[in-house]
Motif scaffolding. Structure first.
Motif, mmCIF file in Angstrom:
data_model
loop_
_atom_site.group_PDB
_atom_site.id
_atom_site.type_symbol
_atom_site.label_atom_id
_atom_site.label_comp_id
_atom_site.label_asym_id
_atom_site.label_seq_id
_atom_site.Cartn_x
_atom_site.Cartn_y
_atom_site.Cartn_z
ATOM 1 N N LEU A 1 0.856 -1.182 0.000
ATOM 2 C CA LEU A 1 0.000 0.000 0.000
ATOM 3 C C LEU A 1 0.890 1.228 0.000
ATOM 4 O O LEU A 1 2.014 1.185 0.521
ATOM 5 C CB LEU A 1 -0.899 0.049 1.234
ATOM 6 C CG LEU A 1 -2.169 -0.786 1.282
ATOM 7 C CD1 LEU A 1 -2.817 -0.649 2.653
ATOM 8 C CD2 LEU A 1 -3.131 -0.411 0.188
ATOM 9 N N LYS A 2 0.375 2.320 -0.550
ATOM 10 C CA LYS A 2 1.091 3.593 -0.495
ATOM 11 C C LYS A 2 0.173 4.633 0.120
ATOM 12 O O LYS A 2 -0.895 4.929 -0.424
ATOM 13 C CB LYS A 2 1.538 4.041 -1.875
ATOM 14 C CG LYS A 2 2.423 5.286 -1.850
ATOM 15 C CD LYS A 2 2.968 5.601 -3.231
ATOM 16 C CE LYS A 2 3.932 6.777 -3.193
ATOM 17 N NZ LYS A 2 4.503 7.069 -4.536
ATOM 18 N N LEU A 3 0.587 5.153 1.262
ATOM 19 C CA LEU A 3 -0.155 6.196 1.933
ATOM 20 C C LEU A 3 0.341 7.564 1.481
ATOM 21 O O LEU A 3 1.534 7.744 1.217
ATOM 22 C CB LEU A 3 0.002 6.078 3.449
ATOM 23 C CG LEU A 3 -0.336 4.726 4.073
ATOM 24 C CD1 LEU A 3 -0.189 4.807 5.589
ATOM 25 C CD2 LEU A 3 -1.717 4.269 3.682
ATOM 26 N N SER A 4 -0.580 8.488 1.421
ATOM 27 C CA SER A 4 -0.243 9.862 1.085
ATOM 28 C C SER A 4 -0.720 10.785 2.192
ATOM 29 O O SER A 4 -1.721 10.509 2.855
ATOM 30 C CB SER A 4 -0.903 10.276 -0.234
ATOM 31 O OG SER A 4 -0.462 9.479 -1.301
ATOM 32 N N CYS A 5 -0.011 11.883 2.363
ATOM 33 C CA CYS A 5 -0.393 12.901 3.332
ATOM 34 C C CYS A 5 -0.237 14.260 2.664
ATOM 35 O O CYS A 5 0.889 14.695 2.399
ATOM 36 C CB CYS A 5 0.468 12.805 4.576
ATOM 37 S SG CYS A 5 0.209 14.146 5.755
ATOM 38 N N ALA A 6 -1.358 14.888 2.387
ATOM 39 C CA ALA A 6 -1.348 16.202 1.747
ATOM 40 C C ALA A 6 -1.394 17.277 2.821
ATOM 41 O O ALA A 6 -2.238 17.233 3.718
ATOM 42 C CB ALA A 6 -2.536 16.329 0.810
ATOM 43 N N ALA A 7 -0.489 18.232 2.699
ATOM 44 C CA ALA A 7 -0.387 19.298 3.682
ATOM 45 C C ALA A 7 -0.796 20.633 3.082
ATOM 46 O O ALA A 7 -0.529 20.908 1.910
ATOM 47 C CB ALA A 7 1.039 19.388 4.210
ATOM 48 N N SER A 8 -1.426 21.439 3.872
ATOM 49 C CA SER A 8 -1.762 22.796 3.454
ATOM 50 C C SER A 8 -1.468 23.736 4.619
ATOM 51 O O SER A 8 -1.377 23.321 5.772
ATOM 52 C CB SER A 8 -3.233 22.903 3.055
ATOM 53 O OG SER A 8 -4.071 22.576 4.139
ATOM 54 N N GLY A 9 -1.331 24.985 4.299
ATOM 55 C CA GLY A 9 -1.039 25.956 5.343
ATOM 56 C C GLY A 9 0.346 26.551 5.156
ATOM 57 O O GLY A 9 0.717 26.912 4.054
ATOM 58 N N ARG A 10 1.104 26.583 6.232
ATOM 59 C CA ARG A 10 2.415 27.201 6.183
ATOM 60 C C ARG A 10 3.379 26.389 5.332
ATOM 61 O O ARG A 10 3.109 25.278 4.948
ATOM 62 C CB ARG A 10 2.949 27.370 7.602
ATOM 63 C CG ARG A 10 2.152 28.353 8.427
ATOM 64 C CD ARG A 10 2.731 28.532 9.806
ATOM 65 N NE ARG A 10 4.082 29.079 9.759
ATOM 66 C CZ ARG A 10 4.815 29.311 10.839
ATOM 67 N NH1 ARG A 10 4.346 29.008 12.031
ATOM 68 N NH2 ARG A 10 6.030 29.815 10.737
ATOM 69 N N THR A 11 4.515 26.950 5.048
ATOM 70 C CA THR A 11 5.489 26.370 4.130
ATOM 71 C C THR A 11 5.805 24.926 4.498
ATOM 72 O O THR A 11 6.375 24.650 5.541
ATOM 73 C CB THR A 11 6.782 27.195 4.135
ATOM 74 O OG1 THR A 11 6.458 28.549 3.889
ATOM 75 C CG2 THR A 11 7.730 26.684 3.069
ATOM 76 N N PHE A 12 5.425 24.043 3.605
ATOM 77 C CA PHE A 12 5.559 22.621 3.842
ATOM 78 C C PHE A 12 7.007 22.224 4.069
ATOM 79 O O PHE A 12 7.312 21.427 4.952
ATOM 80 C CB PHE A 12 4.971 21.868 2.647
ATOM 81 C CG PHE A 12 5.122 20.386 2.709
ATOM 82 C CD1 PHE A 12 5.981 19.723 1.851
ATOM 83 C CD2 PHE A 12 4.406 19.641 3.618
ATOM 84 C CE1 PHE A 12 6.111 18.356 1.902
ATOM 85 C CE2 PHE A 12 4.522 18.268 3.679
ATOM 86 C CZ PHE A 12 5.377 17.621 2.809
ATOM 87 N N SER A 13 7.904 22.778 3.298
ATOM 88 C CA SER A 13 9.304 22.366 3.365
ATOM 89 C C SER A 13 9.964 22.765 4.680
ATOM 90 O O SER A 13 11.056 22.290 4.995
ATOM 91 C CB SER A 13 10.087 22.950 2.195
ATOM 92 O OG SER A 13 10.017 24.357 2.210
ATOM 93 N N SER A 14 9.316 23.614 5.471
ATOM 94 C CA SER A 14 9.881 24.046 6.750
ATOM 95 C C SER A 14 9.677 23.017 7.854
ATOM 96 O O SER A 14 10.256 23.132 8.924
ATOM 97 C CB SER A 14 9.251 25.366 7.191
ATOM 98 O OG SER A 14 9.502 26.382 6.256
ATOM 99 N N TYR A 15 8.846 22.031 7.594
ATOM 100 C CA TYR A 15 8.467 21.066 8.618
ATOM 101 C C TYR A 15 9.149 19.725 8.406
ATOM 102 O O TYR A 15 9.327 19.272 7.285
ATOM 103 C CB TYR A 15 6.956 20.863 8.613
ATOM 104 C CG TYR A 15 6.218 22.041 9.184
ATOM 105 C CD1 TYR A 15 5.930 23.157 8.405
ATOM 106 C CD2 TYR A 15 5.825 22.048 10.517
ATOM 107 C CE1 TYR A 15 5.272 24.244 8.937
ATOM 108 C CE2 TYR A 15 5.159 23.124 11.057
ATOM 109 C CZ TYR A 15 4.887 24.219 10.268
ATOM 110 O OH TYR A 15 4.244 25.301 10.803
ATOM 111 N N ALA A 16 9.485 19.102 9.524
ATOM 112 C CA ALA A 16 9.896 17.708 9.496
ATOM 113 C C ALA A 16 8.635 16.861 9.543
ATOM 114 O O ALA A 16 7.754 17.104 10.356
ATOM 115 C CB ALA A 16 10.784 17.398 10.687
ATOM 116 N N MET A 17 8.554 15.887 8.663
ATOM 117 C CA MET A 17 7.348 15.075 8.546
ATOM 118 C C MET A 17 7.605 13.660 9.032
ATOM 119 O O MET A 17 8.704 13.117 8.861
ATOM 120 C CB MET A 17 6.880 15.038 7.087
ATOM 121 C CG MET A 17 6.614 16.404 6.473
ATOM 122 S SD MET A 17 5.303 17.299 7.309
ATOM 123 C CE MET A 17 3.907 16.224 6.981
#
Length: 124
Positions: free
Chosen positions: A18-34
């Protein structure tokens, strides 16, 4: 503020993928560790995989090493969890999380934002 929405969960036979996806919105995505965590019924939320704060390094729980791969597409504001060779013990609700702090990638306490979770069920 960051909003996270997971998708891609489902029912799969042991040995499947399976492949899970997580779509992010809001502040700059690249600034966060996921990161990805999972929680089985009656158990604590466990670490699965994560990126370092810099995004350069990846970390995995021993139980998923060699089977799961975390990746991200900053242009799409999306992080993925590719899961292969799934086992019944991988059954859980899988959560995507984002953190801005420089704390440990392994602790759920260090994450600031969470998705609603997506169910993964692996049948034997």
């Amino acid at each position: 503020q960051v909003q996270l929405v997971e998708s891609g969960g489902g029912l799969v036979q042991a040995g499947g993928s399976l492949k899970l996806s997580c779509a992010a919105s809001g502040r700059t995505f690249s600034s966060y560790a996921m990161g990805w965590f999972r929680q089985a019924p009656g158990k604590e939320r466990d670490f699965v995989a994560a990126f370092s704060r810099s995004g350069v390094f990846t970390y995995y729980a021993d139980s998923v090493k060699g089977r799961f791969t975390i990746s991200r597409d900053n242009a799409k504001n999306t992080v993925y969890l590719q899961m292969h060779s799934l086992k019944p013990e991988d059954t859980a609700v899988y959560y995507c999380a984002a953190r801005y702090s420089s704390g440990s990638s392994y602790s759920p306490d260090n994450y600031d934002y969470w998705g609603q979770g997506t169910q993964v069920t692996v049948s034997s």
